[in-house]
Design a protein around this motif. Structure first.
Motif, PDB file in Angstrom:
ATOM      1  N   THR A  27     -27.736 -14.099  36.630  1.00  0.00           N
ATOM      2  CA  THR A  27     -28.501 -14.614  35.493  1.00  0.00           C
ATOM      3  C   THR A  27     -29.989 -14.715  35.817  1.00  0.00           C
ATOM      4  OG1 THR A  27     -28.123 -16.906  36.165  1.00  0.00           O
ATOM      5  CG2 THR A  27     -26.523 -15.937  34.629  1.00  0.00           C
ATOM      6  N   LYS A  28     -30.404 -14.088  36.892  1.00  0.00           N
ATOM      7  CA  LYS A  28     -31.792 -14.192  37.343  1.00  0.00           C
ATOM      8  C   LYS A  28     -32.795 -13.777  36.266  1.00  0.00           C
ATOM      9  CE  LYS A  28     -34.851 -12.809  41.072  1.00  0.00           C
ATOM     10  NZ  LYS A  28     -35.002 -11.999  42.271  1.00  0.00           N
ATOM     11  N   ALA A  29     -32.486 -12.716  35.529  1.00  0.00           N
ATOM     12  CA  ALA A  29     -33.435 -12.186  34.540  1.00  0.00           C
ATOM     13  C   ALA A  29     -33.366 -12.918  33.196  1.00  0.00           C
ATOM     14  CB  ALA A  29     -33.188 -10.700  34.332  1.00  0.00           C
ATOM     15  N   ILE A  30     -32.486 -13.884  33.081  1.00  0.00           N
ATOM     16  CA  ILE A  30     -32.337 -14.614  31.818  1.00  0.00           C
ATOM     17  C   ILE A  30     -33.223 -15.852  31.851  1.00  0.00           C
ATOM     18  CG2 ILE A  30     -30.722 -15.916  30.385  1.00  0.00           C
ATOM     19  CD1 ILE A  30     -28.540 -13.994  31.333  1.00  0.00           C
ATOM     20  N   SER A  31     -33.994 -16.031  30.804  1.00  0.00           N
ATOM     21  CA  SER A  31     -34.890 -17.174  30.695  1.00  0.00           C
ATOM     22  C   SER A  31     -34.124 -18.421  30.267  1.00  0.00           C
ATOM     23  CB  SER A  31     -35.985 -16.869  29.670  1.00  0.00           C
ATOM     24  OG  SER A  31     -36.692 -18.047  29.339  1.00  0.00           O
ATOM     25  N   LEU A  32     -34.175 -19.455  31.101  1.00  0.00           N
ATOM     26  CA  LEU A  32     -33.508 -20.718  30.781  1.00  0.00           C
ATOM     27  C   LEU A  32     -34.115 -21.337  29.528  1.00  0.00           C
ATOM     28  CD1 LEU A  32     -31.506 -22.972  31.417  1.00  0.00           C
ATOM     29  CD2 LEU A  32     -33.217 -23.950  32.972  1.00  0.00           C
ATOM     30  N   GLY A  33     -35.435 -21.345  29.439  1.00  0.00           N
ATOM     31  CA  GLY A  33     -36.106 -21.920  28.272  1.00  0.00           C
ATOM     32  C   GLY A  33     -35.710 -21.226  26.984  1.00  0.00           C
ATOM     33  N   MET A  34     -35.646 -19.909  27.026  1.00  0.00           N
ATOM     34  CA  MET A  34     -35.270 -19.151  25.836  1.00  0.00           C
ATOM     35  C   MET A  34     -33.846 -19.488  25.413  1.00  0.00           C
ATOM     36  SD  MET A  34     -33.303 -16.357  24.972  1.00  0.00           S
ATOM     37  CE  MET A  34     -33.218 -15.152  23.689  1.00  0.00           C
ATOM     38  N   TYR A  35     -32.930 -19.581  26.354  1.00  0.00           N
ATOM     39  CA  TYR A  35     -31.545 -19.876  25.984  1.00  0.00           C
ATOM     40  C   TYR A  35     -31.368 -21.322  25.545  1.00  0.00           C
ATOM     41  CZ  TYR A  35     -29.075 -15.569  26.126  1.00  0.00           C
ATOM     42  OH  TYR A  35     -28.623 -14.329  25.786  1.00  0.00           O
ATOM     43  N   LEU A  36     -32.125 -22.244  26.107  1.00  0.00           N
ATOM     44  CA  LEU A  36     -32.074 -23.632  25.627  1.00  0.00           C
ATOM     45  C   LEU A  36     -32.523 -23.699  24.171  1.00  0.00           C
ATOM     46  CD1 LEU A  36     -33.473 -25.620  28.679  1.00  0.00           C
ATOM     47  CD2 LEU A  36     -31.194 -25.834  27.688  1.00  0.00           C
ATOM     48  N   ILE A  71     -23.461 -18.108  28.029  1.00  0.00           N
ATOM     49  CA  ILE A  71     -24.579 -17.567  28.818  1.00  0.00           C
ATOM     50  C   ILE A  71     -25.425 -18.698  29.387  1.00  0.00           C
ATOM     51  CG2 ILE A  71     -26.682 -16.169  28.723  1.00  0.00           C
ATOM     52  CD1 ILE A  71     -25.229 -14.544  26.473  1.00  0.00           C
ATOM     53  N   LEU A  72     -25.708 -19.717  28.584  1.00  0.00           N
ATOM     54  CA  LEU A  72     -26.501 -20.855  29.061  1.00  0.00           C
ATOM     55  C   LEU A  72     -25.794 -21.578  30.201  1.00  0.00           C
ATOM     56  CD1 LEU A  72     -28.939 -22.739  28.825  1.00  0.00           C
ATOM     57  CD2 LEU A  72     -27.679 -23.985  27.050  1.00  0.00           C
ATOM     58  N   ILE A  73     -24.511 -21.815  30.066  1.00  0.00           N
ATOM     59  CA  ILE A  73     -23.749 -22.483  31.134  1.00  0.00           C
ATOM     60  C   ILE A  73     -23.753 -21.635  32.397  1.00  0.00           C
ATOM     61  CG2 ILE A  73     -21.423 -23.195  31.826  1.00  0.00           C
ATOM     62  CD1 ILE A  73     -21.038 -24.107  28.860  1.00  0.00           C
ATOM     63  N   ALA A  74     -23.576 -20.330  32.234  1.00  0.00           N
ATOM     64  CA  ALA A  74     -23.618 -19.434  33.406  1.00  0.00           C
ATOM     65  C   ALA A  74     -24.985 -19.485  34.062  1.00  0.00           C
ATOM     66  CB  ALA A  74     -23.275 -18.005  32.997  1.00  0.00           C
ATOM     67  N   LYS A  75     -26.034 -19.527  33.255  1.00  0.00           N
ATOM     68  CA  LYS A  75     -27.400 -19.605  33.804  1.00  0.00           C
ATOM     69  C   LYS A  75     -27.556 -20.864  34.650  1.00  0.00           C
ATOM     70  CE  LYS A  75     -31.812 -18.793  34.297  1.00  0.00           C
ATOM     71  NZ  LYS A  75     -32.261 -17.777  35.245  1.00  0.00           N
ATOM     72  N   LEU A  76     -27.041 -21.956  34.168  1.00  0.00           N
ATOM     73  CA  LEU A  76     -27.138 -23.210  34.923  1.00  0.00           C
ATOM     74  C   LEU A  76     -26.221 -23.207  36.153  1.00  0.00           C
ATOM     75  CD1 LEU A  76     -27.169 -25.657  31.872  1.00  0.00           C
ATOM     76  CD2 LEU A  76     -29.117 -25.041  33.342  1.00  0.00           C
ATOM     77  N   LYS A  77     -25.066 -22.596  36.028  1.00  0.00           N
ATOM     78  CA  LYS A  77     -24.090 -22.578  37.123  1.00  0.00           C
ATOM     79  C   LYS A  77     -24.470 -21.624  38.238  1.00  0.00           C
ATOM     80  CE  LYS A  77     -19.164 -21.932  37.988  1.00  0.00           C
ATOM     81  NZ  LYS A  77     -17.856 -21.650  37.391  1.00  0.00           N
ATOM     82  N   TYR A  78     -24.961 -20.455  37.884  1.00  0.00           N
ATOM     83  CA  TYR A  78     -25.212 -19.393  38.882  1.00  0.00           C
ATOM     84  C   TYR A  78     -26.682 -19.285  39.287  1.00  0.00           C
ATOM     85  CZ  TYR A  78     -20.594 -17.949  37.294  1.00  0.00           C
ATOM     86  OH  TYR A  78     -19.270 -17.923  36.961  1.00  0.00           O
ATOM     87  N   LYS A  79     -27.418 -20.377  39.172  1.00  0.00           N
ATOM     88  CA  LYS A  79     -28.842 -20.372  39.544  1.00  0.00           C
ATOM     89  C   LYS A  79     -29.047 -19.919  40.944  1.00  0.00           C
ATOM     90  CE  LYS A  79     -31.966 -23.180  37.044  1.00  0.00           C
ATOM     91  NZ  LYS A  79     -32.667 -24.392  36.906  1.00  0.00           N
TER      92      LYS A  79
END
Length: 79
Positions: A27-36, A71-79
């Protein structure tokens, strides 16, 4: 009719990303802010659809919300 097609396409647009994130756990290329912001906005559209009794709007956003939330949960989990 146009709204139904639009809802269908925008909902399905999340499916390839969900599949890729679950397969690779990357999830490195996914923006946390954008998904929030996206998940929050989708939730509000879902609530709006429910409030005005527009089931197409509500259902499309329930499905989109669930996909974006994965996707958001994965972003937080796989940081």
């Amino acid at each position: 009719m146009i709204g139904t097609i639009a809802g269908f396409l925008t909902t399905l647009a999340f499916v390839p990303q969900v599949i890729q994130v679950l397969r690779t756990k990357n999830t490195k290329a996914i923006s946390l802010g954008m998904y929030l912001m996206s998940v929050t906005g989708i939730f509000l559209w879902m609530a709006h659809g429910y409030a005005i009794g527009d089931m197409a709007l509500f259902i499309a956003n329930v499905i989109t919300f669930c996909l974006a939330l994965v996707i958001l949960i994965a972003k937080l989990k796989y940081k």
